[in-house]
Design a protein around this motif. Sequence first.
Motif, PDB file in Angstrom:
ATOM      1  N   LEU A 180       0.822  -1.198   0.000  1.00 56.11           N
ATOM      2  CA  LEU A 180       0.000   0.000   0.000  1.00 56.11           C
ATOM      3  C   LEU A 180       0.864   1.260   0.000  1.00 56.11           C
ATOM      4  O   LEU A 180       1.732   1.421   0.856  1.00 56.11           O
ATOM      5  N   LEU A 181       0.643   2.122  -0.999  1.00 57.69           N
ATOM      6  CA  LEU A 181       1.317   3.415  -1.119  1.00 57.69           C
ATOM      7  C   LEU A 181       2.837   3.310  -1.016  1.00 57.69           C
ATOM      8  O   LEU A 181       3.507   4.210  -0.497  1.00 57.69           O
ATOM      9  N   ASP A 182       3.376   2.218  -1.538  1.00 60.60           N
ATOM     10  CA  ASP A 182       4.818   2.004  -1.528  1.00 60.60           C
ATOM     11  C   ASP A 182       5.508   3.119  -2.314  1.00 60.60           C
ATOM     12  O   ASP A 182       5.101   3.458  -3.414  1.00 60.60           O
ATOM     13  N   GLY A 183       6.523   3.683  -1.720  1.00 60.31           N
ATOM     14  CA  GLY A 183       7.290   4.735  -2.374  1.00 60.31           C
ATOM     15  C   GLY A 183       7.019   6.126  -1.831  1.00 60.31           C
ATOM     16  O   GLY A 183       7.721   7.079  -2.189  1.00 60.31           O
ATOM     17  N   ILE A 184       6.020   6.273  -0.970  1.00 63.39           N
ATOM     18  CA  ILE A 184       5.755   7.587  -0.366  1.00 63.39           C
ATOM     19  C   ILE A 184       6.967   7.972   0.484  1.00 63.39           C
ATOM     20  O   ILE A 184       7.415   7.195   1.325  1.00 63.39           O
ATOM     21  N   GLN A 185       7.493   9.166   0.259  1.00 69.66           N
ATOM     22  CA  GLN A 185       8.698   9.613   0.967  1.00 69.66           C
ATOM     23  C   GLN A 185       8.384  10.410   2.224  1.00 69.66           C
ATOM     24  O   GLN A 185       9.093  10.321   3.213  1.00 69.66           O
ATOM     25  N   ASP A 186       7.323  11.214   2.161  1.00 69.06           N
ATOM     26  CA  ASP A 186       6.992  12.085   3.290  1.00 69.06           C
ATOM     27  C   ASP A 186       5.818  11.518   4.070  1.00 69.06           C
ATOM     28  O   ASP A 186       4.883  10.961   3.491  1.00 69.06           O
ATOM     29  N   GLN A 187       5.859  11.698   5.375  1.00 68.80           N
ATOM     30  CA  GLN A 187       4.775  11.227   6.225  1.00 68.80           C
ATOM     31  C   GLN A 187       3.490  11.972   5.889  1.00 68.80           C
ATOM     32  O   GLN A 187       3.497  13.174   5.634  1.00 68.80           O
ATOM     33  N   MET A 188       2.392  11.231   5.884  1.00 63.52           N
ATOM     34  CA  MET A 188       1.071  11.821   5.672  1.00 63.52           C
ATOM     35  C   MET A 188       0.255  11.548   6.925  1.00 63.52           C
ATOM     36  O   MET A 188       0.183  10.416   7.373  1.00 63.52           O
ATOM     37  N   GLN A 189      -0.339  12.573   7.467  1.00 63.55           N
ATOM     38  CA  GLN A 189      -1.193  12.422   8.639  1.00 63.55           C
ATOM     39  C   GLN A 189      -2.636  12.322   8.156  1.00 63.55           C
ATOM     40  O   GLN A 189      -3.124  13.219   7.478  1.00 63.55           O
ATOM     41  N   LEU A 190      -3.312  11.218   8.503  1.00 63.99           N
ATOM     42  CA  LEU A 190      -4.685  11.002   8.083  1.00 63.99           C
ATOM     43  C   LEU A 190      -5.617  11.036   9.278  1.00 63.99           C
ATOM     44  O   LEU A 190      -5.222  10.680  10.389  1.00 63.99           O
ATOM     45  N   GLU A 191      -6.857  11.450   9.032  1.00 64.60           N
ATOM     46  CA  GLU A 191      -7.887  11.495  10.065  1.00 64.60           C
ATOM     47  C   GLU A 191      -8.953  10.460   9.730  1.00 64.60           C
ATOM     48  O   GLU A 191      -9.511  10.470   8.627  1.00 64.60           O
ATOM     49  N   LEU A 192      -9.245   9.575  10.668  1.00 64.62           N
ATOM     50  CA  LEU A 192     -10.288   8.567  10.480  1.00 64.62           C
ATOM     51  C   LEU A 192     -11.645   9.256  10.494  1.00 64.62           C
ATOM     52  O   LEU A 192     -11.971   9.970  11.438  1.00 64.62           O
ATOM     53  N   VAL A 193     -12.439   9.055   9.439  1.00 67.28           N
ATOM     54  CA  VAL A 193     -13.757   9.694   9.369  1.00 67.28           C
ATOM     55  C   VAL A 193     -14.900   8.680   9.358  1.00 67.28           C
ATOM     56  O   VAL A 193     -16.056   9.052   9.571  1.00 67.28           O
ATOM     57  N   ASP A 194     -14.581   7.398   9.154  1.00 69.77           N
ATOM     58  CA  ASP A 194     -15.615   6.372   9.164  1.00 69.77           C
ATOM     59  C   ASP A 194     -14.947   5.011   9.318  1.00 69.77           C
ATOM     60  O   ASP A 194     -13.837   4.796   8.842  1.00 69.77           O
ATOM     61  N   ARG A 195     -15.660   4.118   9.988  1.00 65.16           N
ATOM     62  CA  ARG A 195     -15.159   2.759  10.173  1.00 65.16           C
ATOM     63  C   ARG A 195     -16.356   1.849  10.290  1.00 65.16           C
ATOM     64  O   ARG A 195     -17.346   2.163  10.940  1.00 65.16           O
ATOM     65  N   ARG A 196     -16.278   0.693   9.640  1.00 66.37           N
ATOM     66  CA  ARG A 196     -17.319  -0.320   9.785  1.00 66.37           C
ATOM     67  C   ARG A 196     -16.717  -1.699   9.605  1.00 66.37           C
ATOM     68  O   ARG A 196     -15.625  -1.833   9.053  1.00 66.37           O
ATOM     69  N   GLU A 197     -17.422  -2.678  10.072  1.00 65.84           N
ATOM     70  CA  GLU A 197     -16.931  -4.058  10.042  1.00 65.84           C
ATOM     71  C   GLU A 197     -17.855  -4.914   9.197  1.00 65.84           C
ATOM     72  O   GLU A 197     -19.071  -4.773   9.254  1.00 65.84           O
ATOM     73  N   PHE A 198     -17.260  -5.819   8.430  1.00 67.26           N
ATOM     74  CA  PHE A 198     -18.022  -6.816   7.681  1.00 67.26           C
ATOM     75  C   PHE A 198     -18.089  -8.105   8.495  1.00 67.26           C
ATOM     76  O   PHE A 198     -17.221  -8.359   9.347  1.00 67.26           O
TER      77      PHE A 198
END
Length: 186
Positions: A156-174
């Motif tokens: 996943l997203l291999d090669g990204i050089q700089d850190q990215m800060q993400l905010e969780l906005v939704d989560r669900r389970e199957f």
Amino acid sequence: MTQPLRYAINVTLDGCVHHEAGLPPDAESMAFWTDELRRSDTLLYGRVTYELMESAWRRSESGEWPGWMDASEIAFSEVMDPMRKVVASGTLDRVDWNAELVRGDVVEAVRRLKEEPGRGIAFGGVKLPAALAAEGLIDEYTFVVHPVVAGRGPRLLDGIQDQMQLELVDRREFRSGATVQRYRLA
């Protein structure tokens, strides 16, 4: 206002994004992916993902869906098949399946695409997302995380050089144990 660029993909616990590394699709996950498609009116693919999706989800010339498809897969195909597709490739000479070919500077092409009117641009894949994430062009990340350790394959997203800060906005389970995690840039 620009239309959102939404990256969505299946991923294993160890970050593998190979299309066969997770759990087999079931009716619940196919309904989720069908609803994801409906949120956008354009699909963006690199060559590899375009060819993979076309071989699996394009309606045949006879108009019939393959016998291996169940009702949930047909529903998914019926949404995807007529959608506009934009394919970024330096090796393809032509595309069809409601598709247009983008050559050259993909980042600039995606910036222009985002300026067009529309409900959103959905995309998946391995290489293209890393390039677009590095430029800050992705507005939303949706990961369906499968309770599987693949041990190998593209990450996943291999090669990204700089850190990215993400905010969780939704989560669900199957029921399968897979979880959907939706993020936006923090």
